[in-house]
Design a protein around this motif. Structure first.
Motif, PDB file in Angstrom:
ATOM      1  N   GLU A  95      13.802  57.783 -39.079  1.00 25.12           N
ATOM      2  CA  GLU A  95      13.275  56.812 -40.039  1.00 25.12           C
ATOM      3  C   GLU A  95      13.235  57.405 -41.445  1.00 25.12           C
ATOM      4  OE1 GLU A  95       9.082  54.375 -40.888  1.00 25.12           O
ATOM      5  OE2 GLU A  95       9.459  55.340 -38.935  1.00 25.12           O
ATOM      6  N   TYR A  96      12.810  58.650 -41.553  1.00 26.15           N
ATOM      7  CA  TYR A  96      12.731  59.299 -42.860  1.00 26.15           C
ATOM      8  C   TYR A  96      14.123  59.499 -43.457  1.00 26.15           C
ATOM      9  CZ  TYR A  96      12.710  63.179 -46.144  1.00 26.15           C
ATOM     10  OH  TYR A  96      12.953  63.967 -47.226  1.00 26.15           O
ATOM     11  N   GLU A  97      15.071  59.973 -42.642  1.00 20.63           N
ATOM     12  CA  GLU A  97      16.417  60.236 -43.149  1.00 20.63           C
ATOM     13  C   GLU A  97      17.101  58.951 -43.594  1.00 20.63           C
ATOM     14  OE1 GLU A  97      17.755  62.927 -43.892  1.00 20.63           O
ATOM     15  OE2 GLU A  97      16.524  64.436 -42.897  1.00 20.63           O
ATOM     16  N   GLU A  98      16.865  57.871 -42.863  1.00 20.38           N
ATOM     17  CA  GLU A  98      17.451  56.578 -43.252  1.00 20.38           C
ATOM     18  C   GLU A  98      16.882  56.117 -44.590  1.00 20.38           C
ATOM     19  OE1 GLU A  98      17.886  51.992 -41.546  1.00 20.38           O
ATOM     20  OE2 GLU A  98      16.884  53.547 -40.361  1.00 20.38           O
ATOM     21  N   LEU A  99      15.573  56.235 -44.739  1.00 25.43           N
ATOM     22  CA  LEU A  99      14.936  55.846 -45.989  1.00 25.43           C
ATOM     23  C   LEU A  99      15.408  56.726 -47.139  1.00 25.43           C
ATOM     24  CD1 LEU A  99      12.814  54.129 -47.469  1.00 25.43           C
ATOM     25  CD2 LEU A  99      11.090  55.813 -46.791  1.00 25.43           C
ATOM     26  N   ARG A 100      15.539  58.015 -46.874  1.00 24.17           N
ATOM     27  CA  ARG A 100      15.986  58.941 -47.919  1.00 24.17           C
ATOM     28  C   ARG A 100      17.417  58.631 -48.334  1.00 24.17           C
ATOM     29  NH1 ARG A 100      18.235  64.167 -48.536  1.00 24.17           N
ATOM     30  NH2 ARG A 100      18.831  64.168 -46.335  1.00 24.17           N
ATOM     31  N   THR A 101      18.289  58.312 -47.365  1.00 26.88           N
ATOM     32  CA  THR A 101      19.673  57.969 -47.672  1.00 26.88           C
ATOM     33  C   THR A 101      19.743  56.718 -48.531  1.00 26.88           C
ATOM     34  OG1 THR A 101      20.396  58.946 -45.583  1.00 26.88           O
ATOM     35  CG2 THR A 101      21.919  57.444 -46.677  1.00 26.88           C
ATOM     36  N   THR A 102      18.899  55.729 -48.209  1.00 21.08           N
ATOM     37  CA  THR A 102      18.871  54.492 -48.987  1.00 21.08           C
ATOM     38  C   THR A 102      18.447  54.757 -50.429  1.00 21.08           C
ATOM     39  OG1 THR A 102      18.297  53.249 -46.988  1.00 21.08           O
ATOM     40  CG2 THR A 102      17.885  52.174 -49.116  1.00 21.08           C
ATOM     41  N   LYS A 103      17.461  55.588 -50.612  1.00 19.91           N
ATOM     42  CA  LYS A 103      16.993  55.916 -51.958  1.00 19.91           C
ATOM     43  C   LYS A 103      18.071  56.644 -52.748  1.00 19.91           C
ATOM     44  CE  LYS A 103      12.011  56.100 -51.110  1.00 19.91           C
ATOM     45  NZ  LYS A 103      10.798  56.957 -51.133  1.00 19.91           N
ATOM     46  N   ILE A 108      -3.371  67.426 -32.423  1.00 20.16           N
ATOM     47  CA  ILE A 108      -2.819  67.291 -33.767  1.00 20.16           C
ATOM     48  C   ILE A 108      -1.385  66.780 -33.649  1.00 20.16           C
ATOM     49  CG2 ILE A 108      -1.951  69.666 -33.865  1.00 20.16           C
ATOM     50  CD1 ILE A 108      -2.692  69.705 -36.821  1.00 20.16           C
ATOM     51  N   LYS A 109      -0.979  65.915 -34.583  1.00 21.53           N
ATOM     52  CA  LYS A 109       0.387  65.400 -34.578  1.00 21.53           C
ATOM     53  C   LYS A 109       0.825  65.052 -35.997  1.00 21.53           C
ATOM     54  CE  LYS A 109      -0.942  60.573 -33.661  1.00 21.53           C
ATOM     55  NZ  LYS A 109      -0.760  59.427 -32.765  1.00 21.53           N
ATOM     56  N   ILE A 110       2.140  64.962 -36.172  1.00 18.28           N
ATOM     57  CA  ILE A 110       2.710  64.633 -37.479  1.00 18.28           C
ATOM     58  C   ILE A 110       2.667  63.129 -37.692  1.00 18.28           C
ATOM     59  CG2 ILE A 110       4.816  64.676 -38.873  1.00 18.28           C
ATOM     60  CD1 ILE A 110       5.586  67.259 -37.466  1.00 18.28           C
ATOM     61  N   VAL A 111       2.248  62.700 -38.890  1.00 19.23           N
ATOM     62  CA  VAL A 111       2.181  61.273 -39.207  1.00 19.23           C
ATOM     63  C   VAL A 111       3.191  60.869 -40.271  1.00 19.23           C
ATOM     64  CG1 VAL A 111      -0.216  61.002 -38.493  1.00 19.23           C
ATOM     65  CG2 VAL A 111       0.288  61.705 -40.838  1.00 19.23           C
ATOM     66  N   SER A 112       3.702  61.831 -41.052  1.00 17.80           N
ATOM     67  CA  SER A 112       4.716  61.497 -42.045  1.00 17.80           C
ATOM     68  C   SER A 112       5.529  62.738 -42.380  1.00 17.80           C
ATOM     69  CB  SER A 112       4.083  60.921 -43.311  1.00 17.80           C
ATOM     70  OG  SER A 112       3.319  61.902 -43.991  1.00 17.80           O
ATOM     71  N   ILE A 113       6.746  62.482 -42.897  1.00 18.62           N
ATOM     72  CA  ILE A 113       7.679  63.557 -43.223  1.00 18.62           C
ATOM     73  C   ILE A 113       8.147  63.385 -44.659  1.00 18.62           C
ATOM     74  CG2 ILE A 113       9.900  64.618 -42.655  1.00 18.62           C
ATOM     75  CD1 ILE A 113       9.546  63.639 -39.825  1.00 18.62           C
ATOM     76  N   GLY A 114       8.291  64.483 -45.365  1.00 22.04           N
ATOM     77  CA  GLY A 114       8.776  64.457 -46.734  1.00 22.04           C
ATOM     78  C   GLY A 114       9.750  65.593 -46.988  1.00 22.04           C
ATOM     79  N   THR A 115      10.234  65.672 -48.200  1.00 20.95           N
ATOM     80  CA  THR A 115      11.196  66.705 -48.586  1.00 20.95           C
ATOM     81  C   THR A 115      10.477  67.985 -48.981  1.00 20.95           C
ATOM     82  OG1 THR A 115      12.737  65.021 -49.392  1.00 20.95           O
ATOM     83  CG2 THR A 115      13.080  67.284 -50.158  1.00 20.95           C
ATOM     84  N   ALA A 116      10.934  69.093 -48.446  1.00 20.23           N
ATOM     85  CA  ALA A 116      10.386  70.402 -48.821  1.00 20.23           C
ATOM     86  C   ALA A 116      11.233  70.934 -49.963  1.00 20.23           C
ATOM     87  CB  ALA A 116      10.407  71.358 -47.635  1.00 20.23           C
TER      88      ALA A 116
END
Length: 475
Positions: free
Chosen positions: A383-391, A340-348
């Motif tokens: 990658e997630y943090e960069e995308l979140r910062t851009t948004k 099992i592995k993580i495929v995506s990350i989101g905000t909790a």
């Protein structure tokens, strides 16, 4: 049961505790307590409720960060043989649902414990078989500081030395338990371990029936007035000290002594009083214990087979229920492989210290601590943090007014107002008489409004207003 009426005595110090408060603790669990709880529930809608409840409770504790240590019942003390026999006879003669109370039978309980231990092993959780009573072993672990607390329904855990006891576990929607702390029992109720053992001698426990016709209030009145170091000696004096037989002392008795003499008179009717074998059972201390807690890798394949056979769960449902445990074990064991592995990350939402992650197993979503995800999946987190910062930057920047908006504002300023147009279209009679000629009339630029065209269009209609028609001739 434990000690008769003891839970009611301890109720003033009971605190409702959220299960979140157990996070990070190592807890010894009396497995028989959870089995008996489930046996009393309605089983018409669920197969093997004791296994189902065990799985979900254990899963919740593991995902909460609790380290559970399950303790199975060992050989019952000889003192309890009579109690077990009485319970079995009661069950045989009972006209109620016999199936719901078979769990009291020791061989039956051992059979259920074996199934529970098998399930726990597939979840990666080890279990320990106690040399005697499970709650006694849990209490000894707690007293020696190897666990933070004990989960049991038996109140005699305090008599064995437990310092923190949790009972009445409730899952959804409350997720709470009842917590009893021995420090508060000693402080607020003035009841030490010695006095609790004395209470069991007077009121009864799993090992003795207690003194006949002596209630909890009477017992407490006596116990609170006797120092711990003199309690067992006082029991002996009741039998052998002549002071209690002297008729000359009866008139000098205080109210406290009157209570004691009343209890003594009833106690001496029991030839086995004061049951020093029971006192020895509760007071005995084992050799120093060792406990090494570990969470082994869950075994998905074996769990699927077990769940299908014992719980009637289909494969997809079982995988979805096991996936969060596999994921958490994977993260806590430095990314060790467990398919099992993580495929995506989101905000909790509501949890700044956690990520909401999606796993590749049936796209199961869980909430995991940021430091664990960051350690095992640094690139995915970056990658997630960069995308979140851009948004976030895109949402906070103010939109600029472009040419179209400016033109609209300019147009709004140059277009004649409603009152100006009405002055041209609906003048009063005097205005018409004084209407200027075509050469003197100043009209707005044609880029803004063609008034002649508007009037001509209105006049040509069948029901044109005569006043407007007259205005058109002037123009």
């Amino acid at each position: 049961m434990g000690v008769k009426d003891l839970w009611s005595i301890l109720s003033p110090v009971c605190e409702k505790k959220s299960l979140w408060e157990l996070e990070g603790q190592t807890i010894a669990i009396d497995l028989s307590a959870w089995i008996c709880d489930s046996q009393c529930l309605n089983k018409q809608h669920q197969v093997n409720m004791y296994l189902r409840n065990l799985f979900f409770r254990t899963s919740y504790l593991l995902l909460l960060g609790v380290k559970p240590v399950f303790v199975l019942e060992g050989k019952a003390p000889d003192l309890k043989a009579n109690t077990i026999k009485i319970r079995l006879n009661k069950n045989i003669n009972s006209e109620k649902d016999n199936q719901s109370i078979k769990g009291i039978n020791r061989p039956r309980l051992k059979s259920l414990q074996k199934q529970c231990a098998e399930l726990l092993s597939y979840m990666g959780v080890t279990s320990i078989t106690a040399p005697g009573e499970a709650e006694a072993f849990c209490a000894h672990l707690n007293k020696q500081g190897l666990v933070h607390g004990v989960v049991t329904q038996d109140s005699d855990a305090f008599l064995y030395g437990a310092r923190e006891v949790y009972r009445n576990f409730q899952m959804a929607p409350n997720y709470t338990c009842d917590a009893y702390c021995m420090d508060k029992i000693e402080e607020k109720l003035a009841l030490t371990r010695t006095k609790l053992i004395g209470f069991s001698i007077l009121c009864g426990s799993d090992y003795n029936n207690g003194v006949k016709n002596v209630g909890k209030e009477t017992a407490l009145k006596f116990l609170t007035n006797v120092p711990d170091e003199l309690l067992y000696q006082r029991f002996l004096q009741w039998k052998h000290d002549v002071i209690y037989f002297s008729p000359n002392n009866q008139a000098l008795l205080s109210k406290e002594m009157e209570v004691e003499m009343a209890i003594r008179e009833k106690a001496l009717q029991d030839e086995n009083f004061p049951h020093f074998d029971v006192i020895a059972e509760f007071s005995s201390e084992p050799d120093p214990l060792k406990l090494e807690h570990r969470w082994d890798k869950p075994h998905l394949t074996k769990f699927l087979l077990f769940a299908k056979k014992k719980l009637m769960w289909d494969e997809e449902y079982s995988v979805k229920k096991m996936a969060p445990l596999l994921g958490r074990w994977h993260l806590e064991n430095e990314g060790a492989n467990c398919n099992i592995k993580i495929v995506s990350i989101g905000t909790a939402h509501g949890k700044n210290s956690h990520y909401k992650v999606t796993w590749d197993l049936f796209e199961v979503v869980t909430t995991e601590r940021k430091e664990l995800v960051q350690k095992m999946y640094p690139e995915l987190v970056a990658e997630y943090e960069e995308l979140r910062t851009t948004k976030v930057k895109g949402k906070t920047s103010k939109p600029q007014k472009h040419g179209r908006n400016k033109n609209c504002e300019i147009l709004k300023e140059k277009v004649p107002s409603k009152s100006t147009l009405l002055n041209y279209l609906m003048p009063d009679r005097s205005s018409i008489d004084r209407a200027p000629t075509d050469s003197n009339l100043t009209l707005p630029n044609e880029n803004y409004l063609n008034l002649s065209g508007i009037i001509e269009d209105i006049v040509t209609r069948p029901n044109s207003n005569p006043a407007i028609s007259r205005l058109s001739k002037l123009i």
